[in-house]
Design a protein around this motif. Structure first.
Motif, PDB file in Angstrom:
ATOM      1  N   ASP A 125       0.818  -1.206   0.000  1.00 20.94           N
ATOM      2  CA  ASP A 125       0.000   0.000   0.000  1.00 20.94           C
ATOM      3  C   ASP A 125       0.857   1.263   0.000  1.00 20.94           C
ATOM      4  OD1 ASP A 125       1.051  -0.269   2.508  1.00 20.94           O
ATOM      5  OD2 ASP A 125      -0.813   0.163   3.581  1.00 20.94           O
ATOM      6  N   ALA A 126       2.115   1.130  -0.429  1.00 18.21           N
ATOM      7  CA  ALA A 126       3.052   2.265  -0.420  1.00 18.21           C
ATOM      8  C   ALA A 126       2.547   3.386  -1.325  1.00 18.21           C
ATOM      9  CB  ALA A 126       4.431   1.807  -0.872  1.00 18.21           C
ATOM     10  N   LYS A 127       2.771   4.605  -0.868  1.00 15.64           N
ATOM     11  CA  LYS A 127       2.400   5.767  -1.663  1.00 15.64           C
ATOM     12  C   LYS A 127       3.462   6.014  -2.734  1.00 15.64           C
ATOM     13  CE  LYS A 127      -0.081   7.983   2.135  1.00 15.64           C
ATOM     14  NZ  LYS A 127      -0.189   9.176   3.008  1.00 15.64           N
ATOM     15  N   PRO A 128       3.098   6.736  -3.803  1.00 17.61           N
ATOM     16  CA  PRO A 128       4.078   7.018  -4.866  1.00 17.61           C
ATOM     17  C   PRO A 128       5.358   7.664  -4.344  1.00 17.61           C
ATOM     18  CG  PRO A 128       1.870   7.616  -5.596  1.00 17.61           C
ATOM     19  CD  PRO A 128       1.749   7.253  -4.151  1.00 17.61           C
ATOM     20  N   GLU A 129       5.236   8.514  -3.319  1.00 21.30           N
ATOM     21  CA  GLU A 129       6.424   9.170  -2.772  1.00 21.30           C
ATOM     22  C   GLU A 129       7.361   8.153  -2.120  1.00 21.30           C
ATOM     23  OE1 GLU A 129       3.320  10.014  -2.037  1.00 21.30           O
ATOM     24  OE2 GLU A 129       3.090  11.904  -3.172  1.00 21.30           O
ATOM     25  N   GLN A 130       6.772   7.153  -1.445  1.00 17.58           N
ATOM     26  CA  GLN A 130       7.588   6.117  -0.815  1.00 17.58           C
ATOM     27  C   GLN A 130       8.314   5.279  -1.867  1.00 17.58           C
ATOM     28  OE1 GLN A 130       4.005   4.824   1.668  1.00 17.58           O
ATOM     29  NE2 GLN A 130       5.687   4.263   3.017  1.00 17.58           N
ATOM     30  N   SER A 146       5.779   2.700 -10.389  1.00 19.36           N
ATOM     31  CA  SER A 146       5.649   4.147 -10.508  1.00 19.36           C
ATOM     32  C   SER A 146       4.580   4.530 -11.528  1.00 19.36           C
ATOM     33  CB  SER A 146       6.993   4.774 -10.907  1.00 19.36           C
ATOM     34  OG  SER A 146       7.401   4.314 -12.184  1.00 19.36           O
ATOM     35  N   ALA A 193       0.775   4.161 -12.541  1.00 22.21           N
ATOM     36  CA  ALA A 193      -0.477   3.768 -11.890  1.00 22.21           C
ATOM     37  C   ALA A 193      -1.178   2.632 -12.633  1.00 22.21           C
ATOM     38  CB  ALA A 193      -1.404   4.976 -11.783  1.00 22.21           C
TER      39      ALA A 193
END
Length: 370
Positions: A12-17, A52, A54
């Motif tokens: 569930d990592a965010k794009p920034e992570q 990276s 979507a």
């Protein structure tokens, strides 16, 4: 291969992570760096290309290993491979900006503006010379100040190491009687061209000449004091004026006090750290003080001495002053760093309640019927 596991991020990592993980791992495993791992780097790139994006990430989350196999069959060749490398370079560019102070030695390598010219050989000797003189001339130093020094300004003597012009050769790098000659290593071009094999193929790479540092010229005989550098490292003892009003975390700029390089002196930046004050607190250019007064003064009124940045002043306390009531001493705060005037001092009064009363004192309070 589990793409999430490859990058070390949760599903569930965010794009920034994901971007941060890729940046960190790419820097660690890039094959051009010591200890790099080409195979690992390729896996990292493959994982980042999918996670990276979507749409690709959604497909990967849905189809799992089937999607991975399809990706591997297509491979990362041609322009896709080049795009992987550009993604890495862009990430490294961001990392360079974030860690500019610590990683100045990587400036040329991570300069995205020169990637195409260096990597594919489109550069010119002029470009190589320009990059060679982009030496980090600036110096960043921490400076700790007392609360009053930051508020009212002061003069400090600081000591630090910096490169200064060589007095022996007047910064020319030449020995006496010597002159400049064409660099024999690069034939005066200021750069050298090399074929370079990477995981993406073989490329012609242009790099700055290591002998002349991109200038295309070399001294016939180097200055014995600076070894042809034109500068030497000395310890500088410099007095600097700290303007009134600087705050914690602020930066003061002193042009011409940095390193000497390419006949120019850089800039000295002082990063300010202000020690906390035992009684004052600062908010902007206002200072706050909590002052305790006797109960009798709160009830009957009177004058009290109040400390300020520049000594004590008298404050008139009116009858019936309440606990926590604030009074403003105008112009007794911190001078404005940019512009005229000063902030204020805000005095917050607390009331000292007596704990041990005699019978007579208790009777008096009861008679007051407050």
């Amino acid at each position: 291969m589990d793409y999430y596991e490859t990058l070390g991020v949760p599903k569930d990592a965010k794009p920034e992570q994901i971007k941060e993980a890729f940046r960190r791992l790419a820097q660690k495993y890039h094959p051009d760096k010591p200890g790099g791992d080409a195979a690992k780097f390729k896996e990292i790139n493959e994982a980042y290309q999918v996670l990276s994006d979507a749409q690709k990430r959604a497909q990967y989350d849905q189809y799992g290993s089937a999607f991975t196999e399809a990706q591997q069959k297509g491979g990362f060749s041609g322009f896709e491979g080049f795009r992987d490398w550009i993604n890495w370079a862009e990430a490294m560019k961001e990392e360079q900006s974030r860690q500019k102070e610590e990683e100045s030695s990587f400036n040329d390598f991570f300069d995205l503006g020169d990637i195409f010219s260096d990597f594919f050989g489109f550069g010119s000797s002029r470009g190589a010379r320009q990059r060679s003189v982009q030496t980090n001339r600036d110096i960043i130093l921490p400076l700790t100040l007392e609360f009053e020094e930051a508020a009212l300004g002061t003069e400090k003597e600081i000591s630090f190491s910096r490169f200064e012009p060589c007095s022996e050769c007047q910064a020319s790098g030449l020995a006496k009687g010597s002159k400049m000659k064409t660099c024999s290593y690069c034939q005066g071009q200021g750069q050298i061209r090399q074929n370079r094999s990477t995981i993406f193929g073989t490329f012609s790479q242009v790099s700055t000449c290591p002998e002349c540092q991109g200038t295309g010229q070399m001294p016939e005989k180097k200055c014995p004091k600076c070894q042809g550098e034109g500068r030497i490292k000395n310890t500088s003892h410099t007095k600097v004026k700290i303007p009134a009003g600087v705050n914690d975390g602020g930066v003061i700029k002193f042009a011409g006090q940095g390193h000497f390089a390419d006949n120019k002196k850089g800039t000295l930046y002082l990063r300010i750290k202000v020690k906390p004050h035992p009684i004052f607190q600062r908010e902007g250019d206002d200072i706050y003080l909590t002052q305790e007064i006797p109960l009798t003064t709160a009830v009957l009124g009177g004058k009290i001495e109040v400390p300020t940045l520049e000594g004590k002043v008298f404050l008139k306390v009116p009858e019936g002053t309440n606990f926590g009531q604030e009074f403003i001493l105008r112009g007794k705060g911190v001078p404005h760093l940019k512009g005229r005037g000063r902030g204020n001092e805000i005095v917050r009064l607390t009331i000292k309640i007596p704990k041990h009363l005699t019978k007579k004192q208790k009777q008096l309070f009861e008679n007051l019927n407050l």
